[in-house]
Design a protein around this motif. Structure first.
Motif, PDB file in Angstrom:
ATOM      1  N   PHE A   1       0.826  -1.201   0.000  1.00 24.15           N
ATOM      2  CA  PHE A   1       0.000   0.000   0.000  1.00 24.15           C
ATOM      3  C   PHE A   1       0.859   1.248   0.000  1.00 24.15           C
ATOM      4  O   PHE A   1       1.956   1.265   0.579  1.00 24.15           O
ATOM      5  CB  PHE A   1      -0.888   0.058   1.247  1.00 24.15           C
ATOM      6  CG  PHE A   1      -1.972  -0.979   1.300  1.00 24.15           C
ATOM      7  CD1 PHE A   1      -3.218  -0.732   0.752  1.00 24.15           C
ATOM      8  CD2 PHE A   1      -1.739  -2.210   1.904  1.00 24.15           C
ATOM      9  CE1 PHE A   1      -4.230  -1.680   0.816  1.00 24.15           C
ATOM     10  CE2 PHE A   1      -2.738  -3.161   1.976  1.00 24.15           C
ATOM     11  CZ  PHE A   1      -3.988  -2.901   1.432  1.00 24.15           C
TER      12      PHE A   1
ATOM     13  N   ALA B   1      -2.677   5.832   1.630  1.00 22.17           N
ATOM     14  CA  ALA B   1      -3.838   5.051   1.217  1.00 22.17           C
ATOM     15  C   ALA B   1      -4.164   3.983   2.257  1.00 22.17           C
ATOM     16  O   ALA B   1      -5.335   3.727   2.559  1.00 22.17           O
ATOM     17  CB  ALA B   1      -3.586   4.409  -0.146  1.00 22.17           C
TER      18      ALA B   1
ATOM     19  N   THR C   1      -5.933   5.420   5.234  1.00 21.76           N
ATOM     20  CA  THR C   1      -7.272   5.846   4.820  1.00 21.76           C
ATOM     21  C   THR C   1      -8.196   4.653   4.694  1.00 21.76           C
ATOM     22  O   THR C   1      -9.362   4.710   5.111  1.00 21.76           O
ATOM     23  CB  THR C   1      -7.209   6.606   3.487  1.00 21.76           C
ATOM     24  OG1 THR C   1      -6.272   7.687   3.594  1.00 21.76           O
ATOM     25  CG2 THR C   1      -8.569   7.197   3.131  1.00 21.76           C
ATOM     26  N   PHE C   2      -7.699   3.544   4.127  1.00 22.59           N
ATOM     27  CA  PHE C   2      -8.516   2.330   4.015  1.00 22.59           C
ATOM     28  C   PHE C   2      -8.864   1.774   5.403  1.00 22.59           C
ATOM     29  O   PHE C   2      -9.996   1.338   5.641  1.00 22.59           O
ATOM     30  CB  PHE C   2      -7.774   1.260   3.205  1.00 22.59           C
ATOM     31  CG  PHE C   2      -7.876   1.434   1.716  1.00 22.59           C
ATOM     32  CD1 PHE C   2      -9.112   1.543   1.095  1.00 22.59           C
ATOM     33  CD2 PHE C   2      -6.731   1.485   0.925  1.00 22.59           C
ATOM     34  CE1 PHE C   2      -9.210   1.698  -0.288  1.00 22.59           C
ATOM     35  CE2 PHE C   2      -6.817   1.640  -0.453  1.00 22.59           C
ATOM     36  CZ  PHE C   2      -8.055   1.756  -1.067  1.00 22.59           C
TER      37      PHE C   2
ATOM     38  N   VAL D   1     -13.041   5.673   1.008  1.00 27.85           N
ATOM     39  CA  VAL D   1     -12.660   4.670   0.006  1.00 27.85           C
ATOM     40  C   VAL D   1     -12.425   5.336  -1.352  1.00 27.85           C
ATOM     41  O   VAL D   1     -11.449   5.016  -2.054  1.00 27.85           O
ATOM     42  CB  VAL D   1     -13.742   3.578  -0.108  1.00 27.85           C
ATOM     43  CG1 VAL D   1     -13.499   2.693  -1.326  1.00 27.85           C
ATOM     44  CG2 VAL D   1     -13.765   2.721   1.153  1.00 27.85           C
TER      45      VAL D   1
ATOM     46  N   ALA E   1      -9.115   7.274  -0.988  1.00 29.07           N
ATOM     47  CA  ALA E   1      -7.953   6.383  -0.953  1.00 29.07           C
ATOM     48  C   ALA E   1      -7.703   5.728  -2.301  1.00 29.07           C
ATOM     49  O   ALA E   1      -6.552   5.556  -2.717  1.00 29.07           O
ATOM     50  CB  ALA E   1      -8.155   5.315   0.124  1.00 29.07           C
ATOM     51  N   THR E   2      -8.778   5.368  -2.998  1.00 30.70           N
ATOM     52  CA  THR E   2      -8.624   4.729  -4.300  1.00 30.70           C
ATOM     53  C   THR E   2      -8.001   5.680  -5.317  1.00 30.70           C
ATOM     54  O   THR E   2      -7.083   5.301  -6.064  1.00 30.70           O
ATOM     55  CB  THR E   2      -9.991   4.236  -4.820  1.00 30.70           C
ATOM     56  OG1 THR E   2     -10.541   3.306  -3.875  1.00 30.70           O
ATOM     57  CG2 THR E   2      -9.837   3.557  -6.171  1.00 30.70           C
TER      58      THR E   2
ATOM     59  N   GLN F   1      -4.369   6.093  -4.324  1.00 31.58           N
ATOM     60  CA  GLN F   1      -3.576   4.905  -4.645  1.00 31.58           C
ATOM     61  C   GLN F   1      -3.334   4.776  -6.142  1.00 31.58           C
ATOM     62  O   GLN F   1      -2.228   4.461  -6.586  1.00 31.58           O
ATOM     63  CB  GLN F   1      -4.304   3.659  -4.115  1.00 31.58           C
ATOM     64  CG  GLN F   1      -3.622   2.348  -4.419  1.00 31.58           C
ATOM     65  CD  GLN F   1      -2.519   2.006  -3.432  1.00 31.58           C
ATOM     66  OE1 GLN F   1      -2.250   2.736  -2.505  1.00 31.58           O
ATOM     67  NE2 GLN F   1      -1.859   0.870  -3.659  1.00 31.58           N
TER      68      GLN F   1
END
Length: 437
Positions: A56, A60, A63-64, A395, A398-399, A402
């Motif tokens: 990761f 991110a 955050t996940f 989400v 974070a996505t 990432q």
């Protein structure tokens, strides 16, 4: 001790004082010292780590994990609130989450990103986060129990204001601890000590609220499996009732959307500042980020008061629309800012609207509720909507972070949620309407 009467000054102050106790978590752990500490664990050229069998980006991952915690809170809070209503002991649940959160904060002293320690470390982070947010479902549900409708805007704002003041006081102590050291390792150790002070502060000052807040009316029954699932049934019943109240239903739609964006920004702001702003050096970065958080908290005290007064003059919905417009503009501004001064300006504006939108959103929901003694279930629904919104927001953030490798792209995308929230607020009727659409 005789139970204090609803609306009494001592009872209102005791309720608001829990904000003083628990807000140190949001400031030191969620917003300032811990994000700086977490980011400092990674070398400038190494921002990835292994966890749960995957690699990761550091920002991110946290955050996940935050999103997962809110998902847990969203699913457990209606079950627990149903049990609390049945047994009549919401204060015990408030205490439980307080102490879990406090223990989690103290556990962060041993936070470690090594393969052997990362999972236990994230567990402590999870405990602090779930303790804070899990307690809020019971804390918020006290509002219509302890305050009359004409008192709720003011006491809600007072709670947030007390929280900002108390958390700033502890952060100043933590800042002195960190900046008293010259070397990086010594500074990191002082950050670890600051996590312990948060846990002790939270548990200690909560005792005043616990002493005066009513326990609830005991039914004298034991908790069974049926009662556990009754919490979800109560949530469905609340939703059925809400569907018949057009004003409250439309307000919840709007709240779900704009709260998603607000809470996401508040939870990632310092990580964004640490990664995207050119501070010039590690010492300047640490000092600059903490100063920014202090600015936010100090301005937020006045922001909560100003928003409360604006709602009295212009109405809750119009004030919320105006505040959301400010948040929407901030998303654009954040995408382009690079210098510390630009970050300070953004922090000042965030502070002005942060406390106001939280306090006003809570009191608006309370004022829109129908006459009921089942306030815990209604506020459980409110909290579930907020938590699921945060899960979606985190989400998505974070996505994007990432995949694109940039938090700027993620924060710009939140503009859409504020715009949609404003549109939905315009659709909220001025008066209660029994209908569905």
């Amino acid at each position: 001790m005789n139970q204090l009467k609803k609306g009494s000054k001592k009872l209102l102050n005791a309720w608001a004082f829990y904000d003083w106790a628990n807000s140190v978590y949001t400031l030191t752990i969620a917003s300032s010292i811990f994000p700086i500490f977490y980011s400092s664990l990674f070398l400038s050229e190494i921002k990835n780590l292994q966890a749960f069998g995957m690699e990761f980006k550091s920002t991110a991952l946290i955050t996940f994990v935050t999103a997962f915690t809110f998902l847990v809170v969203a699913f457990t809070s209606p079950i627990l609130s149903g049990i609390a209503d049945y047994v009549g002991n919401k204060k015990n649940f408030l205490k439980f989450f307080c102490y879990v959160g406090s223990a989690g904060c103290i556990g962060l002293y041993w936070f470690d990103i090594s393969p052997d320690g990362i999972h236990l470390s994230l567990l402590f982070y999870f405990m602090g986060l779930i303790g804070y947010w899990g307690s809020l479902v019971f804390y918020n549900s006290y509002l219509p129990d302890i305050a009359y409708e004409d008192q709720q805007d003011a006491i809600s704002a007072k709670g947030f204001s007390m929280g900002y003041i108390g958390s700033v006081l502890l952060l100043l102590v933590n800042l002195f601890m960190v900046m008293s050291q010259d070397e990086g390792a010594a500074k990191m150790q002082m950050m670890r000590y600051s996590f312990v002070t948060v846990g002790i502060w939270w548990a200690l000052f909560s005792q005043y609220s616990f002493y005066y807040l009513p326990k609830g009316t005991s039914s004298g029954h034991k908790v069974t499996r049926a009662i556990v699932f009754n919490g979800l049934k109560e949530l469905r019943q609340v939703w059925k009732q809400l569907k018949q109240d057009l004003r409250l239903k439309r307000y919840l739609y709007a709240f779900f959307v704009f709260s998603m964006a607000v809470q996401t920004i508040m939870l990632v702001a310092v990580y964004f500042g640490e990664e995207e702003i050119d501070w010039g050096g590690d010492s300047e970065k640490t000092m600059g980020l903490i100063i920014s958080i202090l600015v936010i908290q100090i301005v937020a005290v006045f922001g909560a008061i100003l928003t409360s007064r604006a709602s009295n003059k212009y109405g809750n919905i119009k004030t919320l629309i105006a505040v959301n417009c400010v948040w929407m503009c901030l998303c654009f501004y954040a995408y382009f800012m690079k210098s510390p001064m630009q970050f300070y300006i953004a922090a000042s504006i965030v502070g002005l609207v942060m406390g106001g939108i939280q306090a006003l959103a809570r009191s608006t929901y309370s004022k829109f509720l129908p006459e009921t003694d089942d306030t815990t279930s209604y506020f459980s629904f409110y909290d579930v909507a907020e938590k699921i919104g945060i899960v979606f927001g985190m989400v998505i953030f974070a996505t994007i972070d990432q995949v694109t490798g940039s938090m700027r792209n993620a924060i710009l995308f939140l503009f859409v949620f504020f715009l949609l929230g404003i549109i939905l607020l315009f659709r909220v009727p001025k008066h209660r309407t029994v209908a569905s659409d």
